[in-house]
Design an enzyme around this catalytic site. Structure first.
Site, mmCIF file in Angstrom:
data_model
loop_
_atom_site.group_PDB
_atom_site.id
_atom_site.type_symbol
_atom_site.label_atom_id
_atom_site.label_comp_id
_atom_site.label_asym_id
_atom_site.label_seq_id
_atom_site.Cartn_x
_atom_site.Cartn_y
_atom_site.Cartn_z
ATOM 1 N N LYS A 113 0.845 -1.198 0.000
ATOM 2 C CA LYS A 113 0.000 0.000 0.000
ATOM 3 C C LYS A 113 0.882 1.250 0.000
ATOM 4 O O LYS A 113 0.660 2.173 -0.770
ATOM 5 C CB LYS A 113 -0.908 -0.040 1.234
ATOM 6 C CG LYS A 113 -1.874 1.100 1.353
ATOM 7 C CD LYS A 113 -2.834 0.855 2.518
ATOM 8 C CE LYS A 113 -3.668 2.083 2.805
ATOM 9 N NZ LYS A 113 -4.613 1.858 3.928
ATOM 10 N N GLU B 292 10.583 -4.676 4.409
ATOM 11 C CA GLU B 292 10.670 -6.080 3.992
ATOM 12 C C GLU B 292 10.333 -6.240 2.518
ATOM 13 O O GLU B 292 11.050 -6.893 1.753
ATOM 14 C CB GLU B 292 9.686 -6.936 4.805
ATOM 15 C CG GLU B 292 10.003 -7.058 6.278
ATOM 16 C CD GLU B 292 9.332 -5.992 7.123
ATOM 17 O OE1 GLU B 292 9.092 -4.865 6.601
ATOM 18 O OE2 GLU B 292 9.064 -6.266 8.308
ATOM 19 N N GLY C 127 -4.992 -2.321 5.291
ATOM 20 C CA GLY C 127 -4.198 -3.451 4.796
ATOM 21 C C GLY C 127 -4.862 -4.793 5.038
ATOM 22 O O GLY C 127 -5.007 -5.613 4.125
ATOM 23 N N ARG C 128 -5.305 -5.036 6.277
ATOM 24 C CA ARG C 128 -5.866 -6.353 6.597
ATOM 25 C C ARG C 128 -7.272 -6.539 6.047
ATOM 26 O O ARG C 128 -7.858 -7.606 6.206
ATOM 27 C CB ARG C 128 -5.819 -6.582 8.108
ATOM 28 C CG ARG C 128 -6.465 -5.485 8.932
ATOM 29 C CD ARG C 128 -6.015 -5.576 10.380
ATOM 30 N NE ARG C 128 -6.480 -4.445 11.186
ATOM 31 C CZ ARG C 128 -5.854 -3.271 11.260
ATOM 32 N NH1 ARG C 128 -4.785 -3.037 10.525
ATOM 33 N NH2 ARG C 128 -6.310 -2.301 12.053
ATOM 34 N N GLU D 217 -4.739 -7.237 15.252
ATOM 35 C CA GLU D 217 -4.277 -5.917 14.827
ATOM 36 C C GLU D 217 -5.423 -4.908 14.905
ATOM 37 O O GLU D 217 -5.206 -3.734 15.146
ATOM 38 C CB GLU D 217 -3.720 -5.997 13.406
ATOM 39 C CG GLU D 217 -2.767 -4.879 13.066
ATOM 40 C CD GLU D 217 -1.971 -5.173 11.807
ATOM 41 O OE1 GLU D 217 -1.029 -5.976 11.877
ATOM 42 O OE2 GLU D 217 -2.302 -4.619 10.749
ATOM 43 N N LYS E 36 8.128 -0.598 12.285
ATOM 44 C CA LYS E 36 8.693 -0.101 11.032
ATOM 45 C C LYS E 36 9.793 0.936 11.314
ATOM 46 O O LYS E 36 10.785 1.007 10.614
ATOM 47 C CB LYS E 36 7.592 0.499 10.143
ATOM 48 C CG LYS E 36 6.579 -0.552 9.624
ATOM 49 C CD LYS E 36 5.612 0.010 8.587
ATOM 50 C CE LYS E 36 4.641 -1.060 8.102
ATOM 51 N NZ LYS E 36 3.769 -0.665 6.998
HETATM 52 C C1 G6Q Z 1 -2.496 -4.104 7.987
HETATM 53 C C2 G6Q Z 1 -1.287 -3.483 8.498
HETATM 54 C C3 G6Q Z 1 -0.005 -4.093 7.996
HETATM 55 C C4 G6Q Z 1 0.340 -3.742 6.563
HETATM 56 C C5 G6Q Z 1 1.770 -4.170 6.288
HETATM 57 C C6 G6Q Z 1 2.187 -3.936 4.851
HETATM 58 O O1 G6Q Z 1 -3.613 -3.750 8.227
HETATM 59 O O2 G6Q Z 1 -1.317 -2.116 8.284
HETATM 60 O O3 G6Q Z 1 -0.009 -5.493 8.141
HETATM 61 O O4 G6Q Z 1 -0.540 -4.351 5.683
HETATM 62 O O5 G6Q Z 1 2.623 -3.498 7.152
HETATM 63 O O6 G6Q Z 1 2.084 -2.592 4.520
HETATM 64 P P1 G6Q Z 1 2.238 -2.122 3.029
HETATM 65 O O7 G6Q Z 1 1.127 -2.714 2.223
HETATM 66 O O8 G6Q Z 1 2.200 -0.633 3.046
HETATM 67 O O9 G6Q Z 1 3.562 -2.656 2.537
#
Ligand code: G6Q
Length: 546
Positions: free
Chosen positions: A205, A211, A265-266, A351, A510
């Site tokens: 996102k 990573e 994200g989730r 989360e 992060k």
């Molecule tokens: C989900 C969180 C987290 C996120 C990851 C990846 O709800 O925010 O798990 O999805 O940290 O983030 P990016 O998609 O920005 O790489």
């Protein structure tokens, strides 16, 4: 607002004090209609909560709690596109991603639906192009393998869904998921995929996640070495909201599939983050997955609280966590294809609801998100079920099973089903000391042996379980199940009054790792941390130098 001081909370506590003296098996004996009273349906999906430690009176009080805490109004605000994620000033509209009915969904007066439809059409068309061999590798060959590089919400949902729908993805390319920054994850994947026919999806996102960017850079270098720098572009696409960073990485704007800040994200597998799922199963089946989620959205919006699946599961979650003080929730799919569901739900729930303060910054005065964990049955039976049956801690559990298998060995299926039903029966029924004694006596043991062994054969029973039973794990059913859990988590968060849609705990990680990274190879030892952290960094430095 203090939950404990609510009138209905006090009623729930008094009711709980009475109810916990009655074994659930007795509740079944006293009420022959208990199963029909305490099980809910959506078409073939049956959700049986009659083995929970509740009565219809409990459910009535919990519905009162939902009204007292404004859960329905909160739900309506989410669907209406209000900025309910108050700490990030964002709307929460994953439900718009699966919406097929006409009509606007407004964020600050702007309809998001035209963008949703166009974005969905674009990534689904690309998925079909890959599957049909219209979009090829640099050498003109069809892609045989697709590797998704993402982590957290940009990995767990697609990885879980692709595995869940394996029987529906047999004609598509092979899918791989690399998330961990531990090079072992990418290295082992690169050893099995052929570079000339492999497509990488960089899914992030923000497009700044350490990573994912490390894995993307290494994958790009590996690909360039194999097919040449000029051909790399044909082997990479991006899924992101950050067009600037995507282009800086070297992926053209036309090869990026976008989404929006109002997709957490989730909660993002329904957006272009679902591209690997669409490549695996095809556009029509992806639309069926969305349709299943939309079924649950419509139900969640319209069904009365006591007949509303997400409301009932969420309120039972509150009952178990806060009134019965059950700390953990096991997810036990008797469905090998749902092997990754526990990990997905662990993120979704922990989360979202692993927070200590309410939206207004005041502390929540009860425990929040449960600890979610699990493994597929029957494997778990031969591992940790001992504690579920006889341990001093009570664990709440969801059991999931399909009536019909989606694989080619149907003779196994009755074995699987007999186990799932036997386990929930045993967890509820338990075995009293008298029953244990009678059993041992009937087996011919002498009185001394009966007395010695009987306490070990006692099962407390009344261990709360919910069983979710469906015809078959097809895309539509999976969509329903996932949306059911999303909304269950929402209901619990709404009762607690917390923001289920931010993740400051994740953001901390992060930042911290980036601070230590340069110290690992700095000329002098680390000294700026606590003694333990300095010691660990410096021991690693010494070992790496040797
Ligand atoms: C989900 C969180 C987290 C996120 C990851 C990846 O709800 O925010 O798990 O999805 O940290 O983030 P990016 O998609 O920005 O790489």
């Amino acid at each position: 607002m203090s939950l404990r001081s609510l009138e209905v909370w006090k009623k729930l506590e008094a009711h709980r004090d009475q109810l916990v003296t009655v074994p659930v098996r007795q509740l079944f004996a006293e009420d022959p209609a208990r199963f029909s009273r305490l099980s809910l349906r959506m078409d073939d999906l049956l959700v049986d909560v009659s083995k929970q430690r509740v009565t219809t009176e409990t459910m009535g009080l919990l519905a009162e709690l939902a009204r007292a805490t404004g859960v329905e109004a909160a739900r309506d605000r989410m669907f209406a596109g209000e900025r309910i994620n108050g700490t990030e000033q964002r709307a929460v509209l994953h439900t718009a991603l699966r919406r097929s009915t006409p009509g606007a969904v407004l964020v600050d007066g702007v309809d998001v639906m035209p963008g949703v439809v166009a974005g969905r059409d674009a990534f689904l068309a690309f998925a079909e192009d890959v599957r049909a061999g219209r979009r090829t590798a640099a050498n003109g060959a069809r892609f045989t393998d697709v590797v998704n590089l993402g982590i957290g919400g940009s990995d767990l949902g697609p990885a879980m869904a692709v595995e869940a729908l394996t029987p529906y993805g047999r004609e598509g390319p092979r899918l791989h998921f690399v998330s961990n920054v531990d090079g072992a994850h990418l290295d082992e994947t690169l050893r099995v995929v052929p570079p000339a026919t492999t497509l990488f999806i960089v899914a992030s996102k923000t497009f700044t996640t350490q990573e994912t960017m490390a894995n993307a850079r290494s994958a790009r270098a590996w690909m360039a070495a194999a097919v040449g720098e000029s051909a790399v572009g044909r082997h990479f696409v991006a899924v992101s909201t950050n067009a600037r960073e995507v282009q800086a990485f070297g992926i053209a704007a036309a090869e990026m599939f976008g989404f929006w800040d109002w997709v957490g994200g989730r909660y993002s597998l329904w957006s272009s983050i679902g591209l690997p799922i669409a490549i695996a199963i095809g556009a029509d089946r992806f639309r069926a997955l969305l349709a299943g989620a939309e079924d649950m959205d419509t139900h969640f919006l319209s069904a009365p609280i006591d007949a509303n699946l997400p409301m009932v599961l969420g309120l039972l979650g509150i009952w178990n966590a806060n009134l019965l003080d059950i700390e953990t929730h096991a997810v036990l799919p008797y469905d090998q294809y749902l092997r990754r569901l526990p990990a997905f739900l662990q993120q979704l729930d922990m989360e979202s609801n692993g927070k200590g303060v309410r939206l207004d910054g005041t502390p929540v005065d009860v425990a929040t998100g449960p600890i979610v964990w699990g493994e597929p049955g029957t494997n778990g039976q031969h591992a940790f079920y001992q504690l579920l049956h006889q341990g001093r801690r009570v664990v709440a559990a969801d059991f999931l099973a399909a009536a019909e298998p989606a694989h080619g060995l149907p003779a196994h299926h009755p074995l699987l089903l007999s186990n799932v039903f036997a386990q929930t029966e045993a967890l509820m029924q338990g075995k009293t000391l008298d029953e244990a004694r009678a059993e041992l006596t009937a087996a011919g043991l002498d009185a001394g042996e009966v007395a010695r062994l009987a306490p070990h054969k006692v099962f407390p029973g009344s261990r709360p379980t919910t069983t979710l039973l469906y015809r078959r794990l097809d895309p539509r059913t999976l969509g329903r199940l996932l949306a059911l859990y999303e909304h269950k988590v929402f209901v619990m968060g709404a009762v607690w009054g917390i923001n289920s849609f931010d993740q400051w705990g994740v953001e901390l990680g992060k930042v911290l790792a980036n601070r230590i990274l340069p110290e690992l190879d700095a000329p002098s030892d680390a000294a700026g941390h606590d003694g333990s952290t300095n010691g660990l960094i410096n021991h690693a430095r010494a070992l790496r130098r040797r």
